[in-house]
Design a protein around this motif. Structure first.
Motif, PDB file in Angstrom:
ATOM      1  N   TYR A   1      26.007  31.982  55.259  1.00 37.31           N
ATOM      2  CA  TYR A   1      25.929  32.193  53.668  1.00 37.31           C
ATOM      3  C   TYR A   1      27.372  31.935  53.251  1.00 37.31           C
ATOM      4  N   ASN A   2      28.016  31.151  54.094  1.00 40.24           N
ATOM      5  CA  ASN A   2      29.487  30.753  53.763  1.00 40.24           C
ATOM      6  C   ASN A   2      29.982  29.351  52.965  1.00 40.24           C
ATOM      7  N   TYR A   3      28.860  28.896  52.575  1.00 37.42           N
ATOM      8  CA  TYR A   3      28.879  27.452  52.153  1.00 37.42           C
ATOM      9  C   TYR A   3      28.412  27.354  50.623  1.00 37.42           C
TER      10      TYR A   3
ATOM     11  N   VAL B   1      28.506  22.154  58.989  1.00 38.84           N
ATOM     12  CA  VAL B   1      28.260  22.662  57.686  1.00 38.84           C
ATOM     13  C   VAL B   1      26.887  23.251  57.622  1.00 38.84           C
ATOM     14  N   THR B   2      25.790  22.726  58.377  1.00 42.93           N
ATOM     15  CA  THR B   2      24.631  23.742  58.290  1.00 42.93           C
ATOM     16  C   THR B   2      24.775  25.092  58.783  1.00 42.93           C
TER      17      THR B   2
ATOM     18  N   HIS C   1      15.037  19.586  61.544  1.00 43.43           N
ATOM     19  CA  HIS C   1      15.676  20.873  61.392  1.00 43.43           C
ATOM     20  C   HIS C   1      15.425  21.019  59.652  1.00 43.43           C
ATOM     21  N   THR C   2      15.870  22.399  59.482  1.00 39.47           N
ATOM     22  CA  THR C   2      15.753  22.337  57.979  1.00 39.47           C
ATOM     23  C   THR C   2      16.988  23.388  57.464  1.00 39.47           C
TER      24      THR C   2
ATOM     25  N   GLN D   1      19.824  16.048  55.746  1.00 39.81           N
ATOM     26  CA  GLN D   1      20.467  14.643  56.332  1.00 39.81           C
ATOM     27  C   GLN D   1      21.979  14.425  55.993  1.00 39.81           C
ATOM     28  N   LEU D   2      22.306  15.194  54.859  1.00 40.16           N
ATOM     29  CA  LEU D   2      23.537  14.894  54.663  1.00 40.16           C
ATOM     30  C   LEU D   2      24.654  15.986  54.994  1.00 40.16           C
ATOM     31  N   MET D   3      23.945  17.023  55.616  1.00 40.77           N
ATOM     32  CA  MET D   3      24.939  18.319  56.229  1.00 40.77           C
ATOM     33  C   MET D   3      24.811  18.233  57.606  1.00 40.77           C
ATOM     34  N   SER D   4      26.177  18.248  57.955  1.00 39.76           N
ATOM     35  CA  SER D   4      26.460  18.005  59.539  1.00 39.76           C
ATOM     36  C   SER D   4      25.902  19.449  60.196  1.00 39.76           C
ATOM     37  N   PRO D   5      25.794  19.511  61.573  1.00 43.02           N
ATOM     38  CA  PRO D   5      25.558  20.810  62.183  1.00 43.02           C
ATOM     39  C   PRO D   5      26.679  22.024  61.768  1.00 43.02           C
TER      40      PRO D   5
END
Lengths: 348, 291, 437
Positions: C232-234, C225-226, C389-390, C219-223
């Motif tokens: 593998y960059n976050y 950021v997702t 999504h997940t 819910q809190l990760m924008s597209p």
């Protein structure tokens, strides 16, 4: 065949098995250090040796050497092929980012540095130190039981057998066995509640401050039988006269244990404690894997369990190999320390 | 095994005036009481496996009521425990034999030698014990798969045999060093015997109890191994019983009772063998390490 | 020879002979791998799968599916080897080291599968356009860099089940489930004040924590950021993780006091079925809905999605996505056969069987999932939401293992969430070369 047979019969008689008085006297009179070397004359490997100081001719010496080969070659070759060579290879991979089956670049000592700076590794070293504190229990418990059973207890044989039963359980199954016993609603806590001691119920393996002592006790349970058997054997080698003499002179049970029994079975004690100490570093994996998985957090993880975690779970083979190198170093240290202490103690 | 009758004269109980017979009974009862914590967990495991789920949830400590074999049935079928019992017997049996065959001659040689090579032998054997299994099992698996020898119970048994030789060498070496003194060996040599005759006709017969103990312990340890079997065996039809029993512990845990049933099935042969041969096993241990 | 020795020799050699004979018989076949031949010239496909261990009754389903495959493709025999999830890691690693093993293997999509990329074939080129249309979970199957190593096979989604009777007992409306996080916490407080355990769960095996983490992080990760996370960059030490970990920790008081020593599998379910707690978080296994209804009565069980956090970047949705899938190994000699197997398993026929025999939510859009159970129907409907999504596929399994080990420690406050996140990030970075290259 006939002549040799007769000679053999003679030999069997004089070679007593176990703790006969003559054997005991010989042993008591010849206290030996931790590494037993047969006390006396030289190698009899040369087939045609004649007793005496003269060296056999070179050809016979070589034949002699050749004769040793079938005795030790199968063992050495198998050991090297199955364990030592693969292990050496595995340990050498500690200098690489080892990814079995694919490209594994050389990384020098970075794996070693990573571990040395890792707080997890430090925590695990502390765990190992803690587990070593189990040595007194793992030694005293079987010793006291063995001494107790040695004293006119008719059911001693039966008891020794029943106590030996846990030894038969493999470490992986030990964890499965004790999970329902130590669970929050398990055997121990339910029994405490039923007997009105519910206040003593604890999360034995879910509380980081309780999990290690609990594991020490589980290991004690599993190994006491073996210790009792080994110490009982050692006790048979103490001359009964010594103990009688001590009793006549007014020594209480504790003093008898301290001043007669313990010195009398020094060597066995040292060997037992050495193996328990080595076990803390080498053989905890099975139990921890099936009982606590190193948890809670990392509070029960041992080094060999962490090697498995790094190697298989994390897939960091190089780090696992470096950790094994550290582990090997510690094991060698313990073995040497045990040898030194053993030497010093037996020569008191 | 006779318990050496050491008299504890002047003990506190005697001074109190408790009859000697009374003390004897007390001591024997105490000794039997000592066994309880060592036997109870087995009893608990068995009754847990014989209960229904409901029964287990509500009555943890009591006897099963009713007694059901459904857990055993389930465990037996879903993990093919029957086949795996046979597999374990094969692998552990071969292991026991190989341990004895490899370590006996070496132990005999060590017992009669003082040469420097002895340290190499003892050192190599010690090395095998000092290195965690996970480090050598993967490279060895790679070796074996190149030779197409994985998923093979004979090979597994051989590996068990080799890894248990330290036990054999240590126990037998210590025992032979004591039991067969150099004088005897010398006398035999003088009488015309070769070292191999001494080994076969003097050392081995004398060492039978120790050899049986070595074989039994090697068998037990091979039976209980999970790691090496997990790496080396592929097909389910080749799985050993301890491997099969612990495979129940998946990420998505299953019932404690099913695990208990599987554990009992895999332990039972060990316990039966032990119950039959325990006298010999313990005797061999005590004889082999008594010093 | 002396008598005892002779006896030993006799029995010893007898034993040895028997053992060797038995061993020879048992060892016939030698190493199994993709080279072994089946009967009558058929080709054998060796499958290592862990999914049939996820619940009782799935193993017969696997066998049925294999039989259907063999009927459709008579030139193949399937050698199915069920391996527990925990042992799969060891075995697959050993197989990769040796370069030999099964043809097909169970593997999670995304980063979890990428950990084994040295042993798996990228499958993008095998997937046809119609496959992409039919296998709707493919969209979330790719690992970092877009490589698809696992064809997702079934779907899951996170939902909460609640005990309507216990809600009523606490004075809550049993027909209204909380939709926002504030409402949810309030309901938990009301339940607790009436002496009812709000949440059924355990933190000993650690999964409870991550099952909360996924739907809240989603819910809190924008597209953007997702995407960065899945590539593998976050970093795991980023504020969004810290925030979600704090939310989860704040749920502590609403669990049973000894929850740190209880397991998700199976204490959480058993306690819910026994009516000891009001709600349980589940990733259905629709069979768990059925079990709940059986234990508590169909009218007494309600289902609702994970409530919406304040600050959620999306309209209401469900964390749903690909469950474990199938991968093809690098050393397989029969890529065609392996792909045929996967194709079959993804086909409507197999997927229909999965639903009818195992209540496994299918991947194939053409499969049908008939049900007369309203609770199950509501789950199926919610799962079809296109916003679903997940982000779970971005976690390496061993990083999750750290979280699992410390879940009990975090919920009791003995270890701080930030220190655990730090440990996870450390490992995540160490694994980068292995997973991404």
């Amino acid at each position: 065949m006939g002549g040799a047979g007769g000679g053999e019969a003679e030999l069997r008689e004089t070679t007593s098995i176990g703790g006969g008085p003559r054997q005991a006297m010989t042993r008591a009179a010849n206290p030996v250090g931790v590494d037993a070397e047969p006390v006396s004359s030289d190698s009899l490997t040369s087939t045609a040796s004649s007793p005496g100081p003269s060296r056999p001719p070179r050809r016979t010496r070589w034949l002699g050497r050749l004769a040793t080969v079938p005795y030790i070659a199968p063992l050495l070759i198998s050991a090297v092929a199955v364990v030592v060579a693969p292990a050496a290879f595995g340990l050498s991979r500690s200098l690489f980012n080892w990814q079995p089956g694919t490209n594994s670049p050389f990384t020098g000592i970075s794996n070693f540095k990573l571990l040395a700076e890792s707080s997890t590794f430090h925590a695990i070293l502390v765990n190992e130190g803690y587990y070593l504190l189990g040595l007194p229990i793992w030694t005293l418990l079987p010793l006291l039981i063995a001494v107790f059973l040695f004293t006119r207890v008719r059911v001693a044989g039966l008891v020794r057998m029943l106590i030996f039963l846990p030894v038969v359980v493999s470490p992986a199954l030990l964890g499965i066995m004790f999970t329902p016993i130590l669970a929050p609603e398990g055997l121990v806590n339910t029994t405490l509640q039923k007997t009105g001691l519910g206040g003593l119920a604890r999360p034995w393996i879910d509380d980081p401050s309780l999990v290690k002592p609990t594991i020490i006790l589980v290991l004690a349970w599993a190994n006491v039988g073996l210790g009792v058997a080994i110490f009982t054997a050692a006790l048979t080698s103490i001359q009964p006269d010594l103990l009688d003499a001590a009793a006549v002179n007014g020594a209480g049970s504790w003093q008898r244990i301290r001043y007669v029994i313990v010195p009398g079975i020094k060597r066995t004690l040292i060997l037992w404690m050495t193996f328990q100490a080595l076990g803390v570093f080498l053989w905890l994996f099975g139990l921890i894997y099936s009982l606590t998985a190193g948890g809670p957090g990392n509070s029960s993880a041992s080094i060999d369990y962490d090697v498995f975690t790094n190697t298989i779970s994390n897939g960091l083979f190089g780090v696992g190999a470096a950790e094994s190198v550290y582990l090997l170093a510690m094991v060698i240290l313990i073995a040497v320390a045990a040898w030194v202490i053993g030497r010093r103690w037996s020569h008191d | 095994m006779t318990s050496g009758a050491i008299r504890l004269r002047g003990s506190a109980a005697e001074r109190r005036g408790v009859g000697r017979r009374g003390r004897l009974v007390l001591r024997n009862l105490g000794a039997l009481g000592l066994c309880i914590p060592f036997v109870y967990p087995f009893y608990f495991l068995i009754i847990s496996a014989l209960k229904t789920t409901q029964n287990y949830a509500t009555n943890r400590l009591g006897l099963p009521h009713p007694v059901v074999f459904s857990q055993f049935n389930s465990a037996w079928r879903s993990a093919s425990l029957g086949q795996s019992l046979l597999n374990s017997a094969i692998a552990a049996g071969i292991g026991a034999v190989v341990t004895v065959v490899l370590s006996a001659p070496a132990a005999d040689w060590c017992a009669r030698t003082k040469s420097r090579t002895k340290n190499i032998v003892l050192g190599t054997v010690a090395c095998m014990w000092m290195i965690p299994t996970i480090i050598w099992v993967i490279p060895m698996f790679v070796e074996l798969s190149r030779a197409h020898l994985t998923d093979n119970l004979l090979v597994l048994g051989f590996i068990y045999g080799v890894t248990n030789t330290p036990l054999g060498v240590y126990l037998l070496y210590a025992y032979l060093a004591d039991a067969v003194s150099p004088d005897i060996r010398e006398a035999a040599i003088v009488a015309g015997a070769k070292p191999r005759h001494v080994f076969v006709r003097i050392c081995l017969p004398i060492a039978v109890p120790v050899l049986s103990t070595i074989a039994a312990l090697a068998f037990v340890w091979a039976w209980g191994d999970v790691l090496i079997a997990a790496v080396l065996l592929q097909s389910q039809s080749k799985w050993t019983v301890t491997l099969a029993a612990t495979s129940f512990v998946s990420r998505y845990g299953i019932s404690i009772q099913l695990e208990a049933a599987a554990a009992i099935i895999s332990m039972l042969p060990m316990i039966v063998i032990f119950a039959i041969g325990q006298r010999g096993i313990i005797k061999g241990l005590t004889v082999g390490s008594g010093r | 020879m002396r008598t005892p020795y002779r006896r030993l020799m006799k029995s010893g050699s007898a034993v040895l002979a028997t053992v060797l004979c038995a061993a020879a018989a048992a060892s016939c076949g030698g190493s199994s791998g993709s080279h072994s031949q089946g009967h009558a010239g058929k080709k054998t496909l060796v499958v290592w799968q862990f999914w049939s261990g996820f619940a009782a009754g799935l193993q017969p389903l696997q066998k049925k599916l294999d039989a259907e495959f063999e009927a459709k493709y008579p030139q193949y025999t399937v050698n199915d080897v069920p391996i527990s999830f925990t042992q799969m890691g060891t075995k697959l690693t050993a197989a990769i080291a040796a370069g030999t093993g099964p043809n097909i293997v169970s593997v999670f999509p995304g980063v979890a599968g990428a950990a084994y990329r040295n042993g798996l074939i990228p499958l993008q080129s095998y997937i046809t356009a119609s496959d992409r249309k039919n296998w709707r979970l493919l969209a979330e199957a790719a690992g970092p860099g877009g490589s698809i190593l696992s064809i997702p096979w079934s779907e899951y989604g996170y939902f909460l089940y609640y005990n309507k009777k216990l809600f009523k007992k606490a004075g809550l409306n049993p027909n209204v489930a909380p939709t926002t996080w504030q409402q949810f916490i309030k309901d938990c407080q009301v339940l607790k004040s009436h002496g009812i355990t709000a949440l059924s769960g355990g933190f000993k095996d650690g999964y409870e924590w991550e099952w909360w983490a996924y739907p809240l992080l989603d819910q809190l990760m924008s597209p953007a950021v997702t995407k960065s996370w899945l590539d593998y960059n976050y970093p795991i030490t980023s504020p969004v993780f810290q925030k979600v970990w704090s939310y989860i920790k704040a749920l502590g008081p609403y669990y049973a006091k000894d929850a740190f020593g209880l397991t998700l599998y199976n204490d959480a379910y058993n306690n819910f079925y026994a009516g000891k707690a009001a709600m349980v978080l589940d990733a259905p296994l629709v069979s768990n809905v059925v079990a709940s209804q059986k234990a508590l009565g169909t009218a007494n069980v309600g289902v609702f999605p994970v409530p919406r956090l304040p600050g959620s970047l999306y309209p209401p949705f469900v964390d749903a996505g690909p469950n474990s899938g199938w991968g093809i190994t690098r050393w397989t000699t029969d890529t065609r056969g392996a792909w045929d197997y996967i194709n079959f398993m993804e086909g409507a026929k197999a997927q229909n069987l999965m639903w009818s025999l195992g209540h496994i939510i299918p991947n194939n859009v053409q499969s049908v999932t008939p049900t007369s159970n309203p609770a199950i129907q509501s789950i199926l409907t919610a799962i079809k939401n296109p916003v679903n999504h997940t982000i779970y596929v971005g976690f390496p399994v061993s990083v999750l293992a750290i979280n699992e080990r410390y879940a009990g420690e975090m919920i009791t406050g003995r270890t701080s969430t930030s220190s655990v996140l730090k440990m996870m990030e450390q490992l995540r970075l160490q694994l980068r070369p292995k997973i991404v290259g």
